[in-house]
Design a protein around this motif. Structure first.
Motif, short mmCIF file in Angstrom:
data_model
loop_
_atom_site.label_atom_id
_atom_site.label_comp_id
_atom_site.label_asym_id
_atom_site.label_seq_id
_atom_site.Cartn_x
_atom_site.Cartn_y
_atom_site.Cartn_z
N GLY A 29 0.81 -1.22 0.00
CA GLY A 29 0.00 0.00 0.00
C GLY A 29 0.83 1.27 0.00
O GLY A 29 0.53 2.23 -0.71
N MET A 30 1.89 1.27 0.75
CA MET A 30 2.72 2.46 0.82
C MET A 30 3.60 2.62 -0.41
O MET A 30 4.04 3.73 -0.73
CB MET A 30 3.56 2.46 2.09
N ALA A 31 3.85 1.54 -1.16
CA ALA A 31 4.58 1.67 -2.42
C ALA A 31 3.77 2.48 -3.42
O ALA A 31 4.31 3.30 -4.16
CB ALA A 31 4.90 0.29 -2.99
N VAL A 32 2.46 2.27 -3.41
CA VAL A 32 1.58 3.03 -4.31
C VAL A 32 1.59 4.51 -3.94
O VAL A 32 1.75 5.38 -4.80
CB VAL A 32 0.14 2.45 -4.26
N THR A 33 1.44 4.81 -2.66
CA THR A 33 1.41 6.21 -2.25
C THR A 33 2.77 6.88 -2.44
O THR A 33 2.84 8.06 -2.80
CB THR A 33 0.96 6.37 -0.78
N ALA A 34 3.85 6.13 -2.22
CA ALA A 34 5.19 6.70 -2.40
C ALA A 34 5.45 7.03 -3.86
O ALA A 34 6.01 8.09 -4.18
CB ALA A 34 6.25 5.73 -1.88
N LEU A 61 9.69 4.41 2.89
CA LEU A 61 10.20 4.05 4.21
C LEU A 61 9.45 4.80 5.31
O LEU A 61 9.05 4.21 6.32
CB LEU A 61 11.70 4.33 4.31
N GLY A 62 9.23 6.09 5.11
CA GLY A 62 8.50 6.88 6.10
C GLY A 62 7.06 6.44 6.25
O GLY A 62 6.55 6.28 7.37
N ASP A 63 6.37 6.21 5.13
CA ASP A 63 4.98 5.78 5.20
C ASP A 63 4.84 4.39 5.81
O ASP A 63 3.98 4.16 6.66
CB ASP A 63 4.36 5.78 3.80
#
Length: 85
Positions: A29-34, A61-63
């Protein structure tokens, strides 16, 4: 959330499977937002595409860290509230 429910994720983290599902959901999920956020950052008038890979890695990494630190507490909150009643 939809995917976690479909995979029968239990927010009480009763099994290692539930912990693993949270890790996978955070990573994907965070790969998409990043990628989305970094594309906006590097796009026209931005930092330039030369820093895109570094921006994605930093953003991801932060997300992901935020999801893994705050997520379990938020998911367990209803169970804690029921225990107090």
């Amino acid at each position: 959330v939809w995917l976690l429910r479909r995979l029968r994720f239990h927010p009480g983290f009763g099994t290692w499977r539930d912990v693993g599902l949270l890790f996978v959901a955070a990573a994907v999920g965070m790969a998409v937002t990043a990628a989305n956020g970094s594309a906006w950052l590097c796009g026209p008038g931005g930092k330039g595409w030369a820093v895109f890979t570094q921006a994605v890695a930093t953003w991801w990494l932060g997300d992901a860290a935020g999801v893994l630190v705050v997520g379990p507490a938020v998911l367990a909150w209803p169970a804690v509230a029921r225990l107090r009643e």
